[in-house]
Design an enzyme around this catalytic site. Structure first.
Site, PDB file in Angstrom:
ATOM      1  CB  SER A 102      39.054  40.375  33.959  1.00 23.09           C
ATOM      2  OG  SER A 102      38.627  40.672  35.268  1.00 23.09           O
TER       3      SER A 102
ATOM      4  CE1 TYR B 190      43.391  37.634  35.985  1.00 27.62           C
ATOM      5  CE2 TYR B 190      42.183  39.407  37.069  1.00 27.62           C
ATOM      6  CZ  TYR B 190      42.197  38.276  36.270  1.00 27.62           C
ATOM      7  OH  TYR B 190      41.020  37.791  35.745  1.00 27.62           O
TER       8      TYR B 190
END
Length: 260
Positions: free
Chosen positions: A138, A151
């Site tokens: 990400s 995360y």
């Protein structure tokens, strides 16, 4: 015919990977928890592209299910030429107030299952001197993200892990790639509990665009690729130009939950 195994294949980026790879003539092994969605996707792809589809229902937060994904494919003689470690999720909010079971499940899925599957499928690829492994990172891989703390940390792990394996495997014939998209039009925000607009000033990228750019990067054999628009490229370079404390404080203000 080459075969790709896609985790988290029931929707979003995973399902789009299955579609685009099938359109290139690859057989696909579809892995997720939702049997209905997987069967629907398999029934769409097989007649449309004339490829073989295999559905494996598995909860990759459970170690025995991770093992079963291997034993029912490579372990039974089905060569996996491309492993897409796409399964994962996020959780939005203050860490101290988060659900402990949920964040531990996130680490299990985003990190432990990814490492386990990579460790199982990489040696056979090395023996064949061919194959590709794509791990889902990400733009959060590149900097801390308050209110997405666990995360972002899992995605930082994925980036570091993948780049290391890319370097280790330069002479083995196996390609390793960390795919690092920015905000994308999937159900990520719904699952994480974050508004899609939170911290995002740009338009959400399409899954078609993300997957197309990822496949192109795999063909170039680079260690990571940031996709989803020029703004994402800028975001991943900010830590080079600003002190980390200054940057993370600015990000905290941007992502701070509305307490009204």
């Amino acid at each position: 015919m080459a075969t790709a195994l896609v985790t988290g294949a029931s929707s979003g980026i995973g399902a789009e990977f299955a579609r685009q790879l099938a359109s290139r003539g690859m057989d696909v092994v579809l892995v997720a928890r939702s049997i209905d969605r997987l069967q629907q996707l398999a029934e769409e792809l097989q007649p449309q592209y004339g490829i073989d589809t295999t559905v494996l229902v598995a909860d990759l937060t459970q170690p025995q299910d991770v093992e079963r994904v291997y034993t029912e494919t490579e372990g039974r003689g089905t060569t996996i030429d491309l492993l897409i470690n796409n399964a994962g999720f996020g959780d939005y909010g203050e860490f101290a107030k988060s659900d402990r079971a949920k964040i531990l499940s996130m680490v299990q899925l985003n990190v432990t299952a990814l490492v386990d599957l990579t460790h199982r499928f990489l040696p056979p690829m090395q023996q064949r001197q061919s194959g590709c492994i794509l791990n889902m990172g990400s733009i959060a891989s590149f900097q801390p993200l308050p209110y997405f703390s666990v995360y972002a940390a899992t995605k930082a792990f994925v980036l570091s892990f993948s780049e290391s394996l890319w370097a280790e495997n330069r002479k083995t014939g196996v390609k390793i790639l960390a795919l690092c998209p920015g905000p994308t039009d999937t159900n990520f925000f719904e699952v994480s509990g974050s508004p899609a607009s939170n911290g995002n000033s740009q338009q959400l990228a399409s899954v078609e665009e993300v997957v197309r750019d990822a496949i192109a990067a795999l063909e170039k054999d680079t260690s990571n690729v940031v996709v989803g628009g020029f703004a994402n490229q800028v975001m991943t370079t900010l830590t080079r130009f600003f002190p980390r404390d200054v940057l993370v404080q600015a990000v905290e203000q941007q992502f701070r939950p509305n307490r009204d």
